[in-house]
Structures are given as structure tokens and as C-alpha cells.
Design a protein around this motif. Structure first.
Motif, PDB file in Angstrom:
ATOM      1  N   THR A  71       0.982  -0.931   0.215  1.00 18.22           N
ATOM      2  CA  THR A  71       0.022   0.058   0.274  1.00 18.22           C
ATOM      3  C   THR A  71       1.130   1.213  -0.229  1.00 18.22           C
ATOM      4  OG1 THR A  71      -1.810  -1.348   1.052  1.00 18.22           O
ATOM      5  CG2 THR A  71      -1.345   1.651   0.873  1.00 18.22           C
ATOM      6  N   LYS A  72       0.521   2.220  -0.942  1.00 23.99           N
ATOM      7  CA  LYS A  72       1.430   2.814  -0.883  1.00 23.99           C
ATOM      8  C   LYS A  72       0.646   5.069  -0.428  1.00 23.99           C
ATOM      9  CE  LYS A  72       4.800   1.992  -3.581  1.00 23.99           C
ATOM     10  NZ  LYS A  72       6.014   1.952  -3.484  1.00 23.99           N
ATOM     11  N   GLN A  73       1.218   5.588   0.610  1.00 28.04           N
ATOM     12  CA  GLN A  73      -0.270   6.469   0.664  1.00 28.04           C
ATOM     13  C   GLN A  73       0.872   8.057   0.550  1.00 28.04           C
ATOM     14  OE1 GLN A  73       0.499   5.517   4.772  1.00 28.04           O
ATOM     15  NE2 GLN A  73       1.171   7.448   5.859  1.00 28.04           N
ATOM     16  N   PHE A  74       0.366   8.955   0.793  1.00 24.79           N
ATOM     17  CA  PHE A  74       0.864  10.345   0.254  1.00 24.79           C
ATOM     18  C   PHE A  74       0.382  11.616   0.991  1.00 24.79           C
ATOM     19  CE2 PHE A  74       0.290   7.578  -3.568  1.00 24.79           C
ATOM     20  CZ  PHE A  74       1.754   7.951  -4.025  1.00 24.79           C
ATOM     21  N   ASP A  75       1.025  12.037   1.351  1.00 24.42           N
ATOM     22  CA  ASP A  75       0.681  13.093   1.970  1.00 24.42           C
ATOM     23  C   ASP A  75       0.328  14.144   1.390  1.00 24.42           C
ATOM     24  OD1 ASP A  75       0.367  15.145   4.306  1.00 24.42           O
ATOM     25  OD2 ASP A  75       1.597  14.124   5.686  1.00 24.42           O
ATOM     26  N   THR A  76      -1.362  15.485   1.840  1.00 25.40           N
ATOM     27  CA  THR A  76      -1.737  16.026   0.811  1.00 25.40           C
ATOM     28  C   THR A  76      -0.860  17.093   1.122  1.00 25.40           C
ATOM     29  OG1 THR A  76      -3.431  16.114   2.277  1.00 25.40           O
ATOM     30  CG2 THR A  76      -3.998  14.849   0.445  1.00 25.40           C
ATOM     31  N   ALA A  77       0.043  16.815   2.517  1.00 26.52           N
ATOM     32  CA  ALA A  77       0.883  18.291   3.391  1.00 26.52           C
ATOM     33  C   ALA A  77       2.056  18.465   2.238  1.00 26.52           C
ATOM     34  CB  ALA A  77       0.668  17.998   4.765  1.00 26.52           C
ATOM     35  N   VAL A  78       2.165  17.275   1.716  1.00 26.08           N
ATOM     36  CA  VAL A  78       3.907  17.438   1.239  1.00 26.08           C
ATOM     37  C   VAL A  78       3.496  17.949  -0.446  1.00 26.08           C
ATOM     38  CG1 VAL A  78       5.749  16.095   0.476  1.00 26.08           C
ATOM     39  CG2 VAL A  78       4.426  15.883   2.751  1.00 26.08           C
ATOM     40  N   TYR A  79       2.630  17.421  -0.772  1.00 27.07           N
ATOM     41  CA  TYR A  79       2.582  16.684  -1.856  1.00 27.07           C
ATOM     42  C   TYR A  79       1.068  17.936  -2.476  1.00 27.07           C
ATOM     43  CZ  TYR A  79       4.893  12.815  -2.238  1.00 27.07           C
ATOM     44  OH  TYR A  79       6.032  11.866  -1.980  1.00 27.07           O
ATOM     45  N   GLY A  80      -0.204  18.148  -1.770  1.00 28.59           N
ATOM     46  CA  GLY A  80      -1.132  19.724  -2.233  1.00 28.59           C
ATOM     47  C   GLY A  80      -1.989  18.451  -2.067  1.00 28.59           C
ATOM     48  N   TRP A  81      -3.489  18.281  -2.411  1.00 27.06           N
ATOM     49  CA  TRP A  81      -4.298  17.124  -2.594  1.00 27.06           C
ATOM     50  C   TRP A  81      -4.317  16.621  -4.443  1.00 27.06           C
ATOM     51  CZ3 TRP A  81      -9.028  16.240   0.865  1.00 27.06           C
ATOM     52  CH2 TRP A  81      -9.823  14.739  -0.144  1.00 27.06           C
ATOM     53  N   ALA A  82      -4.216  17.883  -5.500  1.00 25.87           N
ATOM     54  CA  ALA A  82      -4.088  17.913  -6.555  1.00 25.87           C
ATOM     55  C   ALA A  82      -3.019  16.723  -7.001  1.00 25.87           C
ATOM     56  CB  ALA A  82      -4.833  18.676  -7.498  1.00 25.87           C
ATOM     57  N   GLU A  83      -2.206  16.851  -6.537  1.00 23.35           N
ATOM     58  CA  GLU A  83      -0.944  16.099  -6.548  1.00 23.35           C
ATOM     59  C   GLU A  83      -0.731  14.589  -5.805  1.00 23.35           C
ATOM     60  OE1 GLU A  83       3.437  14.413  -8.522  1.00 23.35           O
ATOM     61  OE2 GLU A  83       1.411  16.222  -9.036  1.00 23.35           O
ATOM     62  N   ALA A  84      -1.322  14.192  -4.964  1.00 30.01           N
ATOM     63  CA  ALA A  84      -1.698  13.162  -4.166  1.00 30.01           C
ATOM     64  C   ALA A  84      -2.081  11.948  -5.365  1.00 30.01           C
ATOM     65  CB  ALA A  84      -1.938  13.943  -2.695  1.00 30.01           C
ATOM     66  N   GLU A  85      -3.586  12.969  -5.111  1.00 30.78           N
ATOM     67  CA  GLU A  85      -4.234  12.156  -6.127  1.00 30.78           C
ATOM     68  C   GLU A  85      -4.052  11.099  -7.416  1.00 30.78           C
ATOM     69  OE1 GLU A  85      -8.642  13.608  -6.859  1.00 30.78           O
ATOM     70  OE2 GLU A  85      -9.183  12.224  -4.534  1.00 30.78           O
ATOM     71  N   GLU A  86      -3.319  12.239  -7.832  1.00 35.21           N
ATOM     72  CA  GLU A  86      -2.531  12.248  -9.237  1.00 35.21           C
ATOM     73  C   GLU A  86      -2.102  10.480  -9.091  1.00 35.21           C
ATOM     74  OE1 GLU A  86       0.427  13.897 -12.663  1.00 35.21           O
ATOM     75  OE2 GLU A  86      -0.973  15.074 -11.821  1.00 35.21           O
ATOM     76  N   LEU A  87      -0.799  11.052  -7.843  1.00 35.35           N
ATOM     77  CA  LEU A  87       0.296   9.881  -7.526  1.00 35.35           C
ATOM     78  C   LEU A  87      -0.468   8.459  -7.646  1.00 35.35           C
ATOM     79  CD1 LEU A  87       2.463  12.245  -5.513  1.00 35.35           C
ATOM     80  CD2 LEU A  87       3.098  10.972  -7.527  1.00 35.35           C
TER      81      LEU A  87
END
Length: 325
Positions: free
Chosen positions: A278-294
Motif C-alpha cells: 500500500t502506498k500513501q501520499f501526504d496532501t500536506a507534502v504534495y497537495g491534494w491534486a498531486e497526491a491523488e494523481e500519484l
């Protein structure tokens, strides 16, 4: 990792030029295929299926004396290695599709394929002994006919038949190999071989479509944490209608791809896929759009890998060759 010279001597399917008519283009095609396999570290059922079909098509058009007798499935007394490669592929698929191999129907199909491998080896050896035993051809035809119609590959009987797509591609290629041999020995017409190739392509295409449909539903994206603005918080969803990451839309019309603010801490977007981390992406780091894209990128790459494992890396090429045999 197996060494290259070992692969060439025991695994590669090589078509020997002397069995074909005197045609330089055929020999060039053969040499190109041998060179390609010489640089390949690991063989798969689908790779071999594609090469057999290419060779069979060349044999028919070049009016070869024989086709099956020129296929090398092993070396010395090692036996038909194609059976082992087929088993290795099924083992790999079983590791990602639970229970696909451990059924009596699949075991029956595997047993028939092993018997087919032994019989085709006998046919080849009769040619090497200088007395080609064409009486074996009907036996080979019986095996391929039974295998291509086996219930293990029928969705109505086996709900997981899609997982046997690459296996069916190999069986389709061997069916065409036998029909090609019968054509070259004067028993059937080229038109009949072509019609059977198209029929096999239709069945293989159906299995491939089942794989695509099943795979499209695999993988989940989770929005997790109190900092997700209440938007899809703690929900799992997959939006397969999204054509590209740059066109992602949000349920809340106040947000767009161009103006999504950095989310506060405590909002994670997680992407999970069966059998993978499972991969997780922190929206505080990437922003919402970039986190969802990743997250979507991870899921899409996982789906592609899954489809390739099930269908074979050259699925479209095999279908094309069958349809245009």
C-alpha cells in the motif's frame, strides 16, 4: 539467473532453415527470432506462443516440407521444456489469483498438455530417425482439439478462466502448429487453417476482455484522516472514468485542478492493490491534486502489470497473427 548459453540449448524454440523451402526471407526471419531469444533471460508461454505462430505462418507461405519437426522443445533427453515453462507461468499466475491452478479441471488440462508434449516429441524423433510417422498427426490433433475446447477455459464453467489467458494463447499456437503440419503434409487446406486461427483468436480475445474487465475493478484509493475537509473522508472509491490525471475533477465545485490548496496535516491518500504494498501520499507534502494523481498512477501501473502477467506481454501480437494467419 540462467545463463544465456543454457537457455539457447534447452529452452529456445528454434526453427531450422533446412526444413523450409529455399527462401532467403524465411531464413532471415528465423535468424532474427533466434537472435531475439538469445538476448532474453526468461521465457514465458506467451512469448513462445507468439514465436510459434510467426514460424507456422512463415512455414505455410514458404511451402516448407514440415514445421513441427523443426521445433526444438528441449535438448537431448531433457524432454519438452515447453511443458515446464507453461507450469512456471501457471505457478506465477496462481500467486496473484488465488486457487486458479488448484482445481481438478485445470490439473486435467495440464495433464493433457503434458501428454501432448510427449507425443509431439515422439513425432519429432521419428523425423530425426529418417522415418516421419505421420500417423501421429491425428493423435496430436485430438490433443489440441480437446485442449482448445477444455472446460477450464470456459467462463460458464470456470469463473476464473480469465486467469488462463496466456495458457490458452500457448494452446492456440500449438493447435495452429499441428494444423500447419497437416496442411504441409497435404491433409487440409490453407483456408481451413486460417478459419481455425480466426476462431482461436475470437476465444482468446474473449478471455483477454474478461481479464481487462476483472482488472479494471482491482485497486482502491482511500482518503484517510480528519484533515481531509470531510470530502470523501474515510471512504474508499475508484473512479475508472478518469481518462488522465490532468483532468481529475472533484465533487466540490469550488476546487479545480488549478486551484486546489495545500491540505492541512492529517490527510493521507492511500492506494492499495492486491498482492502489492500500500502506498500513501501526504496532501500536506504534495497537495491534494498531486497526491491523488500519484495514487491513481500507482493503481494504473499495478493494473497494467497485472494484465500483462495474466495475458502475456505480447497478447495483441498473438491476436493479430491469428486473425491474419
Amino acid at each position: 539467473m540462467l545463463r544465456k548459453h543454457y537457455l539457447l540449448s534447452t529452452l529456445a524454440l528454434m526453427i531450422s532453415a533446412p526444413t523450409f523451402a529455399d527462401n532467403s526471407s524465411l531464413e532471415e526471419n528465423i535468424n532474427n527470432n533466434q537472435a531475439k531469444f538469445a538476448t532474453t533471460a526468461v521465457f514465458s508461454s506467451a512469448m513462445i506462443a507468439g514465436w510459434i505462430l510467426d514460424g507456422a505462418k512463415s512455414a505455410v507461405k514458404g511451402e516448407a516440407k514440415s514445421f513441427i519437426t523443426s521445433l526444438l522443445f528441449g535438448n537431448g533427453n531433457t524432454g519438452p521444456q515447453i511443458v515446464r515453462i507453461h507450469q512456471d507461468d501457471l505457478d506465477k499466475i496462481e500467486s496473484i489469483v488465488s486457487g486458479i491452478v488448484l482445481t481438478s479441471d485445470v490439473e486435467d488440462a495440464k495433464s493433457q498438455f503434458e501428454s501432448f508434449g510427449d507425443t509431439i516429441e515422439y513425432y519429432r524423433n521419428s523425423a530425426q530417425g529418417g522415418n516421419l510417422d505421420t500417423s501421429i498427426l491425428p493423435v496430436l490433433l485430438d490433443y489440441t482439439t480437446s485442449l482448445k475446447n477444455h472446460r477450464a477455459y470456459k467462463e460458464s464453467y470456470n469463473p476464473k478462466s480469465y486467469a488462463l489467458t496466456s495458457s490458452y494463447a500457448l494452446i492456440a499456437s500449438m493447435s495452429i502448429a499441428v494444423l500447419t503440419e497437416r496442411k504441409l503434409q497435404g491433409y487440409i487446406s490453407y483456408g481451413y487453417v486460417q478459419s481455425q486461427a480466426r476462431s482461436l483468436a475470437s476465444r482468446l480475445s474473449s478471455l483477454g476482455a474478461q481479464t481487462d474487465n476483472y482488472t479494471a475493478n482491482l485497486g482502491r484509493i482511500y482518503h484517510f484522516g480528519n484533515g481531509c475537509y470531510g470530502m470523501r473522508t474515510n471512504k474508499n472509491y475508484v473512479d475508472d472514468s478518469v481518462p488522465s490525471y490532468s483532468e481529475l475533477k472533484y465533487n466540490d465545485s469550488s476546487f479545480s485542478d488549478d486551484s486546489v490548496p495545500m491540505a492541512p496535516k492529517g490527510c493521507l491518500i492511500r492506494a492499495s492493490f492486491p498482492g502489492m504494498d500500500t502506498k500513501q501520499f501526504d496532501t500536506a507534502v504534495y497537495g491534494w491534486a498531486e497526491a491523488e494523481e500519484l495514487a491513481y498512477e500507482y493503481i494504473n501501473e499495478a493494473r497494467d502489470k497485472y494484465r500483462t502477467t495474466i495475458k502475456g506481454e505480447n497478447f495483441n501480437q498473438i491476436l493479430s497473427t491469428l486473425n491474419n494467419f
